[in-house]
Design a protein around this motif. Structure first.
Motif, mmCIF file in Angstrom:
data_model
loop_
_atom_site.group_PDB
_atom_site.id
_atom_site.type_symbol
_atom_site.label_atom_id
_atom_site.label_comp_id
_atom_site.label_asym_id
_atom_site.label_seq_id
_atom_site.Cartn_x
_atom_site.Cartn_y
_atom_site.Cartn_z
ATOM 1 N N SER A 146 -3.374 -4.982 -2.616
ATOM 2 C CA SER A 146 -3.658 -5.125 -1.190
ATOM 3 C C SER A 146 -4.983 -5.885 -1.153
ATOM 4 O O SER A 146 -5.365 -6.677 0.114
ATOM 5 C CB SER A 146 -3.836 -3.763 -0.634
ATOM 6 N N SER A 200 -1.539 -0.992 -6.599
ATOM 7 C CA SER A 200 -1.177 -1.461 -5.199
ATOM 8 C C SER A 200 -2.508 -1.650 -4.454
ATOM 9 O O SER A 200 -2.385 -2.538 -3.647
ATOM 10 C CB SER A 200 -0.381 -0.478 -4.490
ATOM 11 N N PHE A 201 -3.535 -0.893 -4.630
ATOM 12 C CA PHE A 201 -4.952 -1.250 -3.998
ATOM 13 C C PHE A 201 -5.386 -2.485 -4.417
ATOM 14 O O PHE A 201 -6.015 -3.169 -3.537
ATOM 15 C CB PHE A 201 -5.661 -0.015 -4.245
ATOM 16 N N SER A 239 -9.182 2.919 5.400
ATOM 17 C CA SER A 239 -8.300 1.839 5.407
ATOM 18 C C SER A 239 -7.323 2.158 6.718
ATOM 19 O O SER A 239 -7.030 1.034 7.111
ATOM 20 C CB SER A 239 -7.517 1.882 4.116
ATOM 21 N N SER A 291 -8.819 5.581 -8.315
ATOM 22 C CA SER A 291 -7.523 5.980 -9.067
ATOM 23 C C SER A 291 -7.523 5.554 -10.436
ATOM 24 O O SER A 291 -7.148 6.268 -11.322
ATOM 25 C CB SER A 291 -6.585 5.070 -8.169
ATOM 26 N N SER A 306 1.286 4.437 -2.467
ATOM 27 C CA SER A 306 1.124 5.718 -2.063
ATOM 28 C C SER A 306 2.291 6.751 -2.390
ATOM 29 O O SER A 306 2.247 7.842 -2.557
ATOM 30 C CB SER A 306 0.855 5.875 -0.722
ATOM 31 N N ASP A 312 0.793 -0.895 -0.027
ATOM 32 C CA ASP A 312 -0.077 0.008 0.030
ATOM 33 C C ASP A 312 0.881 1.327 0.113
ATOM 34 O O ASP A 312 0.829 2.162 -0.701
ATOM 35 C CB ASP A 312 -0.802 -0.043 1.236
ATOM 36 N N ASP A 372 -0.244 3.189 -8.231
ATOM 37 C CA ASP A 372 -0.848 3.389 -7.196
ATOM 38 C C ASP A 372 -2.175 2.702 -7.165
ATOM 39 O O ASP A 372 -2.503 1.996 -6.095
ATOM 40 C CB ASP A 372 -1.050 4.932 -7.141
ATOM 41 N N ASP A 389 -8.861 6.387 1.973
ATOM 42 C CA ASP A 389 -7.431 6.232 2.647
ATOM 43 C C ASP A 389 -7.713 6.327 4.024
ATOM 44 O O ASP A 389 -6.854 5.639 4.780
ATOM 45 C CB ASP A 389 -6.688 7.474 2.124
ATOM 46 N N GLN A 402 -10.314 -1.048 -0.172
ATOM 47 C CA GLN A 402 -9.381 -1.155 -0.869
ATOM 48 C C GLN A 402 -9.699 -1.143 -2.575
ATOM 49 O O GLN A 402 -9.355 -0.524 -3.282
ATOM 50 C CB GLN A 402 -8.293 -2.140 -0.683
ATOM 51 N N ARG A 426 -10.852 2.338 -3.412
ATOM 52 C CA ARG A 426 -9.521 3.360 -3.590
ATOM 53 C C ARG A 426 -9.224 2.833 -4.972
ATOM 54 O O ARG A 426 -8.426 3.613 -5.733
ATOM 55 C CB ARG A 426 -8.557 2.862 -2.645
ATOM 56 N N ALA A 427 -9.008 1.694 -5.505
ATOM 57 C CA ALA A 427 -8.425 1.473 -6.781
ATOM 58 C C ALA A 427 -9.508 1.882 -7.877
ATOM 59 O O ALA A 427 -8.889 2.484 -8.923
ATOM 60 C CB ALA A 427 -8.444 -0.326 -6.916
#
Length: 402
Positions: A166, A162-163, A102, A76, A12, A8, A159, A99, A69, A72-73
């Motif tokens: 995760s 990465s979500f 989480s 983005s 970020s 994560d 980024d 953010d 998560q 968030r993905a």
């Protein structure tokens, strides 16, 4: 979960250091538009902590975390394709909300699964998080040497990925036992009253208020030190990034060793006294740095950075332990969600506080350190009665969901 934290934070680190540049060169936004976007995302993000904690007390924690998560993905990836300001604003707001949510959820997971080892877990978690930020930041710096739109887009995509990673890793995490989901039968007594929530818990709310002040150390490194160096004639301007590196290195090297001094609730409360001294020394060193030669100013600013970094590490240990110890086991998620408001609030209050100290001059920094030091003493006395009070009831049978 530690692996998730690392992944994560690498993501970020890729995005945080280039977000303003992305909105400037790729999205073509003006300074005012970028400021509005950041302010809106920060304001909406404040609600993420209490919402996340509230949901975690009512649904399986890992499922809530996976949902956040993925949210968030989605934000983005949508940001990557967005070409309208309203959509950019909405994506940034959703990202800010996820953010903060989480952050509380991963902390709650550690609280439930690590038990008495939660302070050591927190120290290892912060160490890996800082390492992840550094790796992501270095990768972003390398990508920016290309100076192309594609490079910025790949950093944002990294980024988002990465979500997703995760979320996939969270699928491998067992659901921790929770005292908020219970099993009862027909012989079990029916509760006559509902447990008091954090919004009616005056002691906890007062504790949260003091925490907002103690979290101001974050604004020192992000805003205070760079601006003070820029406006101090004796300090070399190139010192600012070096002090940020020093902060990161100290956290990675010392957070775990320092955590053993706050391994119990009583020990964590006792750390508030040396924490008070660290804040006072940091403020005094910042004030004195305005006088003397370049060498003297550099040494004093370095001492201030060391003192505030030590305060940051000590407070991380104290805050993690006391915020959990002061919360009833049957409502930890809701309580930690309210505590999560402190970091969101200081993101708004912090820059104002340090800029006020800078505009006031050396006395402003001395006052800044003194106020936070006194707040440590106030918190030390505030939590004493609650922490020494014996539990008055025994919780019902719990369900451990694996």
């Amino acid at each position: 979960m530690l692996a998730i934290a690392l992944v994560d934070r690498i993501g970020s680190g890729l995005w945080a250091s280039v977000s303003v540049l992305y909105f400037t060169y790729v999205s073509g936004l003006s300074v005012a538009q970028i400021g509005t976007l950041a302010a809106t995302a920060g304001a909406i993000g404040i609600a993420g902590a209490p919402i996340g904690g509230h949901l975690a007390d009512r649904f399986p924690l890992t499922r809530v975390l996976i949902t956040v998560q993925l949210l968030r993905a989605l934000a983005s990836f949508t940001l990557l394709a967005a070409d309208h300001y309203t959509l950019l604003l909405a994506c940034s707001a959703v990202g800010g909300l996820g953010d903060r949510a989480s952050s509380v959820l991963t902390r709650l997971y550690a609280t439930r699964i690590a038990g008495p080892d939660r302070v050591r877990y927190q120290a290892v978690h912060r160490t890996l998080a800082n390492a992840g930020w550094a790796v992501g930041g270095l990768a972003a710096a390398a990508a920016l040497t290309l100076g192309t739109t594609t490079a910025y887009q790949w950093l944002l995509a990294g980024d988002a990925v990465s979500f997703v990673a995760s979320a996939l890793l969270t699928l491998r995490c067992a659901e921790p036992p929770s005292r908020t989901r219970t099993v009862t039968d027909s012989t079990a007594p029916t509760p006559t009253t509902k447990p008091t929530g954090p919004w009616r818990d005056r002691t906890y709310l007062a504790y949260v208020a003091t925490e907002t002040v103690l979290f101001l150390d974050d604004a020192v490194f992000k805003v205070g030190l760079p601006l003070w160096i820029a406006h101090t004639s004796h300090a070399p301007h190139g010192l600012a990034p070096l002090l940020l590196v020093l902060n990161n290195v100290m956290v990675v090297a010392l957070q775990v060793p320092l955590a053993r001094f706050g391994a119990t609730t009583a020990a964590a409360r006792a750390l508030l006294i040396p924490l008070s001294a660290a804040f006072a020394l940091g403020g005094a060193a910042m004030a004195l740095s305005a006088t003397g030669s370049t060498v003297t100013s550099t040494l004093l600013l370095t001492a201030a950075a060391v003192a505030f970094t030590l305060a940051e590490m000590l407070h991380a240990t104290v805050s993690w332990e006391l915020s959990v110890a002061l919360a009833p086991e049957t409502a930890q998620g809701t309580y930690l969600g309210v505590h999560g408001l402190t970091q969101s609030a200081q993101r708004s209050v912090g820059p104002l506080a340090v800029t006020a100290a800078i505009s006031t001059g050396p006395l402003g920094w001395a006052g800044f350190g003194t106020v936070i030091a006194l707040t440590c003493i106030v918190q030390h006395r505030l939590v004493r009665e609650r922490l020494t009070r014996s539990p008055l009831s025994v919780g019902p049978v719990t369900v451990s969901e694996h």
